[in-house]
Motif scaffolding. Sequence first.
Motif, short mmCIF file in Angstrom:
data_model
loop_
_atom_site.label_atom_id
_atom_site.label_comp_id
_atom_site.label_asym_id
_atom_site.label_seq_id
_atom_site.Cartn_x
_atom_site.Cartn_y
_atom_site.Cartn_z
N ALA A 176 0.81 -1.22 0.00
CA ALA A 176 0.00 0.00 0.00
C ALA A 176 0.84 1.26 0.00
CB ALA A 176 -0.92 0.00 1.21
N GLY A 177 2.08 1.19 0.51
CA GLY A 177 2.93 2.36 0.56
C GLY A 177 2.46 3.35 1.61
N GLY A 178 3.02 4.56 1.56
CA GLY A 178 2.64 5.59 2.52
C GLY A 178 3.74 5.84 3.54
N SER A 179 3.53 6.84 4.36
CA SER A 179 4.51 7.24 5.37
C SER A 179 4.32 6.44 6.66
CB SER A 179 4.37 8.74 5.66
OG SER A 179 5.11 9.11 6.79
N ARG A 180 5.34 5.73 7.06
CA ARG A 180 5.28 5.00 8.33
C ARG A 180 5.21 5.98 9.51
NH1 ARG A 180 6.10 -0.44 8.46
NH2 ARG A 180 6.98 -1.47 6.62
N LEU A 181 5.81 7.16 9.34
CA LEU A 181 5.77 8.16 10.40
C LEU A 181 4.33 8.59 10.68
CD1 LEU A 181 7.22 10.05 12.36
CD2 LEU A 181 7.45 11.71 10.49
N LEU A 182 3.53 8.80 9.62
CA LEU A 182 2.14 9.18 9.80
C LEU A 182 1.33 8.05 10.44
CD1 LEU A 182 1.35 11.18 6.52
CD2 LEU A 182 1.77 12.06 8.83
N ILE A 183 1.68 6.81 10.09
CA ILE A 183 1.00 5.68 10.72
C ILE A 183 1.28 5.67 12.22
CG2 ILE A 183 0.82 3.16 10.83
CD1 ILE A 183 1.64 3.06 7.90
N LEU A 184 2.55 5.84 12.58
CA LEU A 184 2.92 5.84 14.00
C LEU A 184 2.30 7.01 14.74
CD1 LEU A 184 6.70 4.84 13.78
CD2 LEU A 184 4.79 3.43 14.61
N LEU A 185 2.26 8.18 14.08
CA LEU A 185 1.65 9.35 14.71
C LEU A 185 0.17 9.11 14.96
CD1 LEU A 185 1.89 12.26 15.69
CD2 LEU A 185 1.47 13.01 13.33
N GLY A 186 -0.51 8.52 13.99
CA GLY A 186 -1.93 8.20 14.16
C GLY A 186 -2.17 7.19 15.26
N VAL A 187 -1.34 6.15 15.28
CA VAL A 187 -1.47 5.13 16.32
C VAL A 187 -1.24 5.75 17.70
CG1 VAL A 187 -0.39 3.06 17.30
CG2 VAL A 187 -0.86 3.18 14.85
N GLY A 188 -0.21 6.60 17.81
CA GLY A 188 0.11 7.21 19.09
C GLY A 188 -1.03 8.07 19.61
N LEU A 189 -1.56 8.95 18.76
CA LEU A 189 -2.65 9.83 19.19
C LEU A 189 -3.91 9.03 19.54
CD1 LEU A 189 -2.40 12.86 16.73
CD2 LEU A 189 -2.12 12.90 19.21
N MET A 190 -4.23 8.05 18.70
CA MET A 190 -5.44 7.27 18.95
C MET A 190 -5.28 6.42 20.21
SD MET A 190 -7.60 4.96 16.22
CE MET A 190 -7.90 6.37 15.15
N ALA A 191 -4.10 5.89 20.44
CA ALA A 191 -3.86 5.10 21.65
C ALA A 191 -3.99 5.96 22.90
CB ALA A 191 -2.48 4.44 21.58
N VAL A 192 -3.47 7.19 22.84
CA VAL A 192 -3.60 8.12 23.98
C VAL A 192 -5.07 8.38 24.28
CG1 VAL A 192 -3.23 10.50 24.72
CG2 VAL A 192 -1.35 9.21 23.71
N VAL A 193 -5.86 8.60 23.23
CA VAL A 193 -7.29 8.85 23.41
C VAL A 193 -7.97 7.63 24.02
CG1 VAL A 193 -9.47 9.22 22.18
CG2 VAL A 193 -7.46 10.56 21.58
N LEU A 194 -7.65 6.45 23.52
CA LEU A 194 -8.28 5.22 24.04
C LEU A 194 -7.92 5.00 25.50
CD1 LEU A 194 -9.98 2.72 23.51
CD2 LEU A 194 -7.92 1.55 22.71
N VAL A 195 -6.65 5.20 25.86
CA VAL A 195 -6.22 5.04 27.25
C VAL A 195 -6.92 6.06 28.15
CG1 VAL A 195 -4.27 5.24 28.84
CG2 VAL A 195 -4.00 3.99 26.69
#
Length: 426
Positions: free
Chosen positions: A362-381
């Motif tokens: 699929a390609g794309g920026s791994r940095l943006l994936i990690l940033l999204g995961v980090g923000l969403m994980a913070v919200v979930l916690v």
Amino acid sequence: MSVWGVSALGIGSMVGAGIFTLLGEAALMTGRDVYLSFAVGGTIALLSGYSYARLAGRFPGSGGIMEYFDRAFPWRTLAGGLSILFLVSLIIALTMIAKTFGAYAGRLALGDAMTPLHVDLFASAIVIVVVLTNMAGSGLVSHVEEFLVGFKLVILAGLMLAGLWALDSKMLANEPQVPTTTLFASVGLTFFAYAGYGIMANASGYVADPARTVPRAIFIAIGVVAILYVGLAIIVLGHVPADHLLRYRHTAVAQAAHRVFGGPGFVVVSIAALLATTSALNASLFSGLEISKAMAARGELPAIFGKAAWRQGTHGLVWATALVLVLVNLIDLTAICHIAGAAALILYLAVFAAHWRLHAEAGGSRLLILLGVGLMAVVLVAQVIHLWTARPEVLAFTATAVLGSLLVEWLILRRGSGRVRGSAGP
């Protein structure tokens, strides 16, 4: 489909029942900072939409989120369990939409004489009507879908512009700021108001250049909706006093319209809410019907889920409707909102994980994936911490839904493999 066609589809899906009830719930948690909650939720939606766009561009088709799970996770229990959780989240969303209809219908018909029982009766009635309409195969609601989308957008945009013109800035200034943890916990609610953007990935099979069209459409749709949501959040806090917000939290948008336009404004916005919730119920029921059929065909649900019950209805639809009616009459709207938000966060975190595993294709920026995961994980916690202290039963229900989905899929796969072994002989 063009960029604007796909964008309109996403905007229509996002600006639905969620904003009419979630805005009041989030405002009670965050006060004057509710606009920040919607802004953060929109930011996370953009990051999640990026992963959706990359996956949809590489794997175009109508399968959407289930297609990505199947491709990304070789463990069928996990992939199938997440698909079942997605179906469960649809049932929870249907419950929230129905309760929202009940709240606005009850307030419009009975005013302050409305009780929780009236809300449940109106909610149950609209579920039964829409289910029977879907089973009968009537296309009446789908024929007016474009009109409903345009109508509610015009009404909400008009409320936002008029409300900003007559805004009482002193009401906003008097509201205290909330702790950062509370703000992020509230994003668990506001993010769900954006969750409809996922439907644009399902349209990727109907565009000429999905790798280019779908990302543009997703970013346009989320950007437009974020501006609308932030503006409406400011309007509600700038026009509805705190005591009225507490009393009318489930119909906060209509209450703001009453403050801006008087009685006629309240009626028009309430009617818009009823049309939006009816439209959302119809679309969600149709989506759930198609998903359950597909999962039954792939062996991820028992085959009976795809068998006809009456006309175009299936046994899966009948059972799902029964569960929605039970939830409507047993769980309050605030709890349903939190459950729906938590389920959405878990599923969209799984989409990030799917994008990471399918990155080579699929390609794309791994940095943006990690940033999204980090923000969403913070919200979930943050949401888990909030629910642990405020509504532990909601947290228990959500955990049961997640673990139960995985367990059901494991049992289905085990039973299926047992039949295969048995039929093969010694």
